[in-house]
Design an enzyme around this catalytic site. Structure first.
Site, PDB file in Angstrom:
ATOM      1  N   ASP A 126       0.773  -0.942  -0.407  1.00 62.07           N
ATOM      2  CA  ASP A 126       0.141  -0.064  -0.467  1.00 62.07           C
ATOM      3  C   ASP A 126       1.271   1.634  -0.247  1.00 62.07           C
ATOM      4  O   ASP A 126       1.906   1.224   0.178  1.00 62.07           O
ATOM      5  CB  ASP A 126      -1.211  -0.150   1.052  1.00 62.07           C
ATOM      6  CG  ASP A 126      -2.099  -0.565   1.609  1.00 62.07           C
ATOM      7  OD1 ASP A 126      -2.264  -2.087   0.287  1.00 62.07           O
ATOM      8  OD2 ASP A 126      -2.444  -0.830   2.209  1.00 62.07           O
ATOM      9  N   ARG A 159      -0.787  -0.679  -8.624  1.00 57.68           N
ATOM     10  CA  ARG A 159      -2.061  -0.493  -8.380  1.00 57.68           C
ATOM     11  C   ARG A 159      -1.981   0.830  -8.363  1.00 57.68           C
ATOM     12  O   ARG A 159      -1.910   1.086  -7.533  1.00 57.68           O
ATOM     13  CB  ARG A 159      -2.750  -1.007  -6.806  1.00 57.68           C
ATOM     14  CG  ARG A 159      -4.063  -0.519  -6.142  1.00 57.68           C
ATOM     15  CD  ARG A 159      -4.467  -0.302  -5.292  1.00 57.68           C
ATOM     16  NE  ARG A 159      -4.246  -1.912  -4.594  1.00 57.68           N
ATOM     17  CZ  ARG A 159      -3.561  -1.368  -3.178  1.00 57.68           C
ATOM     18  NH1 ARG A 159      -3.154  -1.456  -2.813  1.00 57.68           N
ATOM     19  NH2 ARG A 159      -3.453  -2.880  -2.971  1.00 57.68           N
TER      20      ARG A 159
HETATM   21  P1  FDA Z   1     -14.766   8.761  -5.920  1.00 54.01           P
HETATM   22  O1  FDA Z   1     -14.106   8.988  -4.583  1.00 54.01           O
HETATM   23  O2  FDA Z   1     -14.724   9.870  -7.128  1.00 54.01           O
HETATM   24  O3  FDA Z   1     -15.068   7.902  -5.433  1.00 54.01           O
HETATM   25  C1  FDA Z   1     -16.489   7.042  -6.803  1.00 54.01           C
HETATM   26  C2  FDA Z   1     -17.580   6.901  -6.162  1.00 54.01           C
HETATM   27  O4  FDA Z   1     -17.889   5.496  -4.729  1.00 54.01           O
HETATM   28  C3  FDA Z   1     -18.369   7.938  -5.884  1.00 54.01           C
HETATM   29  O5  FDA Z   1     -20.067   7.188  -5.862  1.00 54.01           O
HETATM   30  C4  FDA Z   1     -18.204   8.090  -3.885  1.00 54.01           C
HETATM   31  O6  FDA Z   1     -19.238   7.781  -3.399  1.00 54.01           O
HETATM   32  C5  FDA Z   1     -18.339   5.744  -3.741  1.00 54.01           C
HETATM   33  N1  FDA Z   1     -16.891   5.852  -2.991  1.00 54.01           N
HETATM   34  C6  FDA Z   1     -15.693   6.027  -2.542  1.00 54.01           C
HETATM   35  N2  FDA Z   1     -15.327   5.888  -1.592  1.00 54.01           N
HETATM   36  C7  FDA Z   1     -16.096   5.328  -0.835  1.00 54.01           C
HETATM   37  C8  FDA Z   1     -16.522   4.416   0.244  1.00 54.01           C
HETATM   38  N3  FDA Z   1     -15.624   4.748   0.753  1.00 54.01           N
HETATM   39  N4  FDA Z   1     -17.983   4.266   0.233  1.00 54.01           N
HETATM   40  C9  FDA Z   1     -18.538   4.330  -0.040  1.00 54.01           C
HETATM   41  N5  FDA Z   1     -19.461   4.833  -1.192  1.00 54.01           N
HETATM   42  C10 FDA Z   1     -17.083   5.451  -1.719  1.00 54.01           C
HETATM   43  N6  FDA Z   1      -5.632   4.796  -1.337  1.00 54.01           N
HETATM   44  C11 FDA Z   1      -4.007   4.940  -0.264  1.00 54.01           C
HETATM   45  O7  FDA Z   1      -4.088   6.532  -0.487  1.00 54.01           O
HETATM   46  N7  FDA Z   1      -3.055   3.897  -0.428  1.00 54.01           N
HETATM   47  C12 FDA Z   1      -3.021   2.282  -0.730  1.00 54.01           C
HETATM   48  O8  FDA Z   1      -2.858   1.690  -0.904  1.00 54.01           O
HETATM   49  C13 FDA Z   1      -4.633   2.744  -1.284  1.00 54.01           C
HETATM   50  N8  FDA Z   1      -5.382   0.920  -1.462  1.00 54.01           N
HETATM   51  C14 FDA Z   1      -6.664   1.195  -2.518  1.00 54.01           C
HETATM   52  C15 FDA Z   1      -6.494  -0.539  -2.456  1.00 54.01           C
HETATM   53  C16 FDA Z   1      -8.260   0.032  -3.459  1.00 54.01           C
HETATM   54  C17 FDA Z   1      -8.141  -1.278  -3.518  1.00 54.01           C
HETATM   55  C18 FDA Z   1      -8.954   0.326  -3.263  1.00 54.01           C
HETATM   56  C19 FDA Z   1     -10.743   0.786  -3.760  1.00 54.01           C
HETATM   57  C20 FDA Z   1      -8.996   1.671  -2.548  1.00 54.01           C
HETATM   58  C21 FDA Z   1      -7.517   2.107  -2.486  1.00 54.01           C
HETATM   59  N9  FDA Z   1      -7.551   3.417  -2.276  1.00 54.01           N
HETATM   60  C22 FDA Z   1      -5.650   3.870  -1.553  1.00 54.01           C
HETATM   61  C23 FDA Z   1      -8.348   4.759  -1.149  1.00 54.01           C
HETATM   62  C24 FDA Z   1      -8.040   5.330  -2.592  1.00 54.01           C
HETATM   63  O9  FDA Z   1      -7.163   5.629  -3.124  1.00 54.01           O
HETATM   64  C25 FDA Z   1      -9.639   6.555  -2.795  1.00 54.01           C
HETATM   65  O10 FDA Z   1      -9.211   7.009  -1.850  1.00 54.01           O
HETATM   66  C26 FDA Z   1     -11.288   5.854  -3.170  1.00 54.01           C
HETATM   67  O11 FDA Z   1     -10.389   4.285  -3.596  1.00 54.01           O
HETATM   68  C27 FDA Z   1     -11.874   6.290  -3.594  1.00 54.01           C
HETATM   69  O12 FDA Z   1     -11.764   7.292  -4.953  1.00 54.01           O
HETATM   70  P2  FDA Z   1     -12.638   6.342  -5.270  1.00 54.01           P
HETATM   71  O13 FDA Z   1     -11.936   5.975  -6.721  1.00 54.01           O
HETATM   72  O14 FDA Z   1     -13.605   5.434  -5.215  1.00 54.01           O
HETATM   73  O15 FDA Z   1     -12.930   7.660  -6.179  1.00 54.01           O
END
Ligand code: FDA
Length: 309
Positions: free
Chosen positions: A132, A182
């Site tokens: 991560d 990732r």
């Molecule tokens: P965005 O925030 O734009 O959300 C897209 C859609 O998904 C929206 O409709 C939103 O409401 C919904 N959504 C997103 N998160 C949600 C939640 N928690 N609950 C409900 N709905 C939600 N970050 C980091 O800094 N270091 C890391 O190592 C990782 N590792 C990691 C692994 C995996 C498998 C994932 C999916 C994510 C991470 N992250 C991470 C977190 C990442 O940086 C980010 O904060 C989240 O994925 C939220 O961003 P989205 O890309 O989903 O887009």
């Protein structure tokens, strides 16, 4: 970045809240939405259910900023146990670890020792270790750890955060290693001097990085995992992949357990490889606050469970 998001991210680093809030019943109930339970068995059972639905998984033991060598060693042992259980149950599950959980605050050598143990164990079992990416003070040490580890092992990947201005350069520097990446947007509170403050700029940066990563996949020089729930971005990547010479199953989407369930089912129906990150363990407070910050509407679930009997 919204005020509420900034506030929740600040709370995620507050030690007093970290001690008190997890004891409250409503908070404990609300966290279940994102976490199948605190025990390894809960995570393995969830991975089994996901396997039945066609998704693979990624297991992580929650915790960060370990400041004691023995504890860091115990964390590595817990991951080793996890890998052995995954093997015994023939689950399509990889593991994901935070360097500070393995003792990065005690020095790079401590974290490297843990990572080497895990990469070696995973290699022997035909498994894979993801690293991560944490807040920006850990960026250079984490990339350094990945470089060292990747030169020794094929079965290791690292997370890159699209919100950081420097990530395009970091990606270019990693590509000669034929890395597994990732790509995520980024979950920490970072200053505007180093990270895009506006969501639309983060999304734009994500897409540009995704294109570069897909090109590397097409050339056989990378493994790509897109860690996002953003259906607009996922669609754009799915459209872009064939145009850049990548098969529809030549990359994977990774999502968090309990987030975007409808989108998860759709991706599986349409044949996009999907891996779900399952987090478990008692040390869930900072991680959970980051999940709330990603969608402050999730606070509603905490309030609702406070009034549920
Ligand atoms: P965005 O925030 O734009 O959300 C897209 C859609 O998904 C929206 O409709 C939103 O409401 C919904 N959504 C997103 N998160 C949600 C939640 N928690 N609950 C409900 N709905 C939600 N970050 C980091 O800094 N270091 C890391 O190592 C990782 N590792 C990691 C692994 C995996 C498998 C994932 C999916 C994510 C991470 N992250 C991470 C977190 C990442 O940086 C980010 O904060 C989240 O994925 C939220 O961003 P989205 O890309 O989903 O887009």
């Amino acid at each position: 970045m919204g005020l509420l998001r900034r506030f929740l991210l600040a709370c995620s680093r507050n030690e007093r809240l970290a001690r008190r809030l997890p004891r409250l019943g409503p908070v404990r109930r609300a966290v279940r939405r994102f976490m199948p339970g605190e025990e390894l068995e809960d995570a393995l059972a969830a991975a089994e259910r996901l396997d039945d639905s066609g998704a693979t998984s990624l297991l992580t033991l929650l915790g960060e900023n370990v400041a004691d060598r023995n504890e860091a060693r115990e964390v590595a042992e817990s991951y080793t146990e996890m890998l052995r259980n995954v093997e015994a149950r023939k689950l399509p599950a990889e593991i994901s670890v935070k360097p500070t959980h393995l003792g990065l605050d005690l020095g790079e050598a401590v974290a490297l020792r843990g990572l080497r143990t895990l990469a070696g164990e995973a290699a022997a079992l035909g498994n894979f270790v993801w690293i991560d990416m944490e807040g920006s003070p850990y960026l250079d040490p984490t990339l350094g750890l990945y470089h060292t580890l990747r030169e020794e092992h094929d079965n290791v990947g690292v997370c890159l955060q699209a919100y950081l201005y420097r990530t395009p350069d970091d990606l270019e520097a990693l590509l000669p290693l034929e890395p597994a990446i990732r790509l995520v947007k980024g979950a920490y509170l970072e200053p505007a001097e180093i990270a895009h403050p506006d969501k639309k700029d983060v999304d734009r940066a994500y897409l540009t990085l995704a294109g570069r990563l897909l090109d590397a996949v097409a050339g056989g020089r990378a493994r790509a995992a897109f860690g996002t729930h953003d259906s607009r971005l996922i669609e754009a990547i799915r459209r872009e992949a064939p145009a850049r010479g990548v098969a529809p199953d030549g990359f994977e989407v990774q999502m968090l357990y309990g987030v975007g369930r409808e989108e998860q089912r759709r991706l599986l129906r349409e044949g996009t490889p999907l891996r779900i990150l399952i987090s478990y363990g008692p040390a869930w407070f900072p991680w959970y606050m980051r999940r709330l910050a990603e969608r402050p509407a999730n606070l509603w679930f905490v309030l609702r469970s406070a009034f549920r009997r």
